[in-house]
Design an enzyme around this catalytic site. Structure first.
Site, PDB file in Angstrom:
ATOM      1  N   LYS A   9       0.777  -1.212  -0.005  1.00 29.02           N
ATOM      2  CA  LYS A   9      -0.128  -0.106   0.199  1.00 29.02           C
ATOM      3  C   LYS A   9       0.851   1.243   0.107  1.00 29.02           C
ATOM      4  CE  LYS A   9      -4.243  -1.816   2.283  1.00 29.02           C
ATOM      5  NZ  LYS A   9      -5.117  -2.127   3.525  1.00 29.02           N
ATOM      6  N   TYR A  49     -12.523  -1.532  -3.950  1.00 28.16           N
ATOM      7  CA  TYR A  49     -12.885  -1.569  -2.624  1.00 28.16           C
ATOM      8  C   TYR A  49     -14.489  -1.492  -2.591  1.00 28.16           C
ATOM      9  CZ  TYR A  49      -8.516  -1.705  -0.135  1.00 28.16           C
ATOM     10  OH  TYR A  49      -7.236  -2.064   0.522  1.00 28.16           O
ATOM     11  N   ASN A 112      -2.011   0.275   6.934  1.00 28.95           N
ATOM     12  CA  ASN A 112      -1.530  -1.015   7.244  1.00 28.95           C
ATOM     13  C   ASN A 112      -0.503  -2.051   6.494  1.00 28.95           C
ATOM     14  OD1 ASN A 112      -3.480  -1.633   5.808  1.00 28.95           O
ATOM     15  ND2 ASN A 112      -4.728  -2.884   7.129  1.00 28.95           N
ATOM     16  N   HIS A 115      -2.173  -5.448   1.470  1.00 29.87           N
ATOM     17  CA  HIS A 115      -3.778  -5.943   1.214  1.00 29.87           C
ATOM     18  C   HIS A 115      -3.255  -7.378   0.811  1.00 29.87           C
ATOM     19  CE1 HIS A 115      -7.543  -6.534  -0.222  1.00 29.87           C
ATOM     20  NE2 HIS A 115      -6.875  -7.185  -1.545  1.00 29.87           N
ATOM     21  N   GLU A 126     -10.340  -9.491  -7.712  1.00 38.04           N
ATOM     22  CA  GLU A 126      -9.149  -8.689  -7.546  1.00 38.04           C
ATOM     23  C   GLU A 126      -7.985  -8.924  -8.644  1.00 38.04           C
ATOM     24  OE1 GLU A 126      -9.887  -8.109  -2.747  1.00 38.04           O
ATOM     25  OE2 GLU A 126      -7.949  -9.034  -3.633  1.00 38.04           O
TER      26      GLU A 126
HETATM   27  P1  ATP Z   1      -7.483  -5.972   3.289  1.00 36.85           P
HETATM   28  O1  ATP Z   1      -8.853  -6.413   2.573  1.00 36.85           O
HETATM   29  O2  ATP Z   1      -6.805  -4.615   3.019  1.00 36.85           O
HETATM   30  O3  ATP Z   1      -6.303  -7.236   3.023  1.00 36.85           O
HETATM   31  P2  ATP Z   1      -8.426  -6.738   5.736  1.00 36.85           P
HETATM   32  O4  ATP Z   1      -9.183  -7.807   5.230  1.00 36.85           O
HETATM   33  O5  ATP Z   1      -7.647  -7.299   6.905  1.00 36.85           O
HETATM   34  O6  ATP Z   1      -7.707  -5.977   4.904  1.00 36.85           O
HETATM   35  P3  ATP Z   1     -10.917  -5.356   5.789  1.00 36.85           P
HETATM   36  O7  ATP Z   1     -11.962  -5.528   6.910  1.00 36.85           O
HETATM   37  O8  ATP Z   1     -11.241  -6.202   4.602  1.00 36.85           O
HETATM   38  O9  ATP Z   1      -9.390  -5.877   6.410  1.00 36.85           O
HETATM   39  O10 ATP Z   1     -10.864  -3.897   5.451  1.00 36.85           O
HETATM   40  C1  ATP Z   1      -9.900  -3.592   4.435  1.00 36.85           C
HETATM   41  C2  ATP Z   1      -8.979  -2.381   4.405  1.00 36.85           C
HETATM   42  O11 ATP Z   1      -9.920  -1.097   5.176  1.00 36.85           O
HETATM   43  C3  ATP Z   1      -8.105  -2.497   5.722  1.00 36.85           C
HETATM   44  O12 ATP Z   1      -7.061  -3.315   5.318  1.00 36.85           O
HETATM   45  C4  ATP Z   1      -7.788  -1.266   6.298  1.00 36.85           C
HETATM   46  O13 ATP Z   1      -6.840  -0.638   5.615  1.00 36.85           O
HETATM   47  C5  ATP Z   1      -9.300  -0.440   6.176  1.00 36.85           C
HETATM   48  N1  ATP Z   1      -9.916  -0.662   7.182  1.00 36.85           N
HETATM   49  C6  ATP Z   1     -10.464  -1.443   7.833  1.00 36.85           C
HETATM   50  N2  ATP Z   1     -10.813  -0.933   8.936  1.00 36.85           N
HETATM   51  C7  ATP Z   1     -10.897   0.282   9.277  1.00 36.85           C
HETATM   52  C8  ATP Z   1     -11.088   1.155  10.205  1.00 36.85           C
HETATM   53  N3  ATP Z   1     -12.001   0.971  11.167  1.00 36.85           N
HETATM   54  N4  ATP Z   1     -10.667   2.646   9.825  1.00 36.85           N
HETATM   55  C9  ATP Z   1     -10.003   2.706   9.053  1.00 36.85           C
HETATM   56  N5  ATP Z   1      -9.598   1.800   7.996  1.00 36.85           N
HETATM   57  C10 ATP Z   1      -9.993   0.634   8.033  1.00 36.85           C
HETATM   58 MG    MG Z   2     -10.489  -7.430   3.107  1.00 35.89          MG
END
Ligand code: ATP
Ligand code: MG
Length: 137
Positions: A9, A49, A112, A115, A126
Site C-alpha cells: 500500500k 474496494y 496497514n 492488502h 481482484e
Molecule cells: P485487506 O482487505 O486490505 O487485506 P483486511 O481484510 O484485513 O484488509 P478489511 O476488513 O477487508 O480488512 O478492510 C479493508 C481495509 O480497510 C483494511 O486493510 C484497512 O486498510 C481498512 N480499514 C478496515 N477497518 C478500518 C477502520 N476501522 N478504519 C479505517 N480503515 C479501516
Molecule cells: Mg479484506
C-alpha cells in the site's frame, strides 16, 4: 498451487519498504506471478474496494489508497490466500503478531502496509481488476 492478490500500500511504498517486503515474499516461498507499480485514481480505488462501499471508513480508505503509488502483485503458493494473510498479520498492526508484515511496517488500522485477498472468489475479482492474462507468467 493457489494464486492470491496482494498490494504494497502507499504508506509502505512511500516509506521505502517495498524491497524488504518483497524479500520476505520470496523467503516465504511465494512465486511472484505478476507485479506492477500503479498510482490509483480515487475512482479506481473505489472500484477495487466496492464491497466496502457502505462501511464508515470507505472515504478514508479510498483517499489513502489513491494518495500515492503502490505495488500490485499476484502471488502463488500452496494455500496462497491463507499463507499471505498469515504473513500480513491482523488488519490492525497493533494486534498483528510479531514477525508479520503489518506489525513491522504498518502504522494504523487504515495505513496497514499491505492488502491480501480473503477468499478464492475475491482473489479472482481482484486479480482480474488489475491484471490481464498476458501479464501473469
Ligand atoms: P485487506 O482487505 O486490505 O487485506 P483486511 O481484510 O484485513 O484488509 P478489511 O476488513 O477487508 O480488512 O478492510 C479493508 C481495509 O480497510 C483494511 O486493510 C484497512 O486498510 C481498512 N480499514 C478496515 N477497518 C478500518 C477502520 N476501522 N478504519 C479505517 N480503515 C479501516
Ligand atoms: Mg479484506
Amino acid at each position: 498451487m493457489e494464486r492470491t492478490f496482494a498490494i504494497i500500500k502507499p504508506d509502505a511504498f512511500a516509506a521505502g519498504h517495498a524491497g524488504s517486503i518483497l524479500t520476505r515474499i520470496y523467503q516465504e516461498g511465494f512465486r511472484v506471478v505478476g507485479i506492477k507499480k500503479l498510482f490509483l485514481s480515487k475512482i479506481e480505488a473505489e472500484g477495487f474496494y466496492a464491497v466496502h462501499r457502505e462501511r464508515p471508513f470507505f472515504g478514508e480508505l479510498t483517499d489513502f489508497m489513491s494518495s500515492g503509488p503502490c505495488l500490485v502483485m499476484v502471488l502463488e503458493a500452496e494455500n496462497g490466500i491463507k499463507k499471505w494473510r498469515e504473513l500480513m498479520g491482523a488488519t490492525n498492526p497493533a494486534e498483528a503478531a510479531s514477525g508479520t508484515l503489518r506489525r513491522e511496517f504498518g502504522s494504523s488500522v487504515g495505513e496497514n502496509a499491505t492488502h491480501g485477498s480473503d477468499a478464492p472468489e475475491t482473489a479472482a475479482f481482484e486479480i482480474g481488476y488489475f491484471f490481464s492474462g498476458l501479464e501473469l507468467l
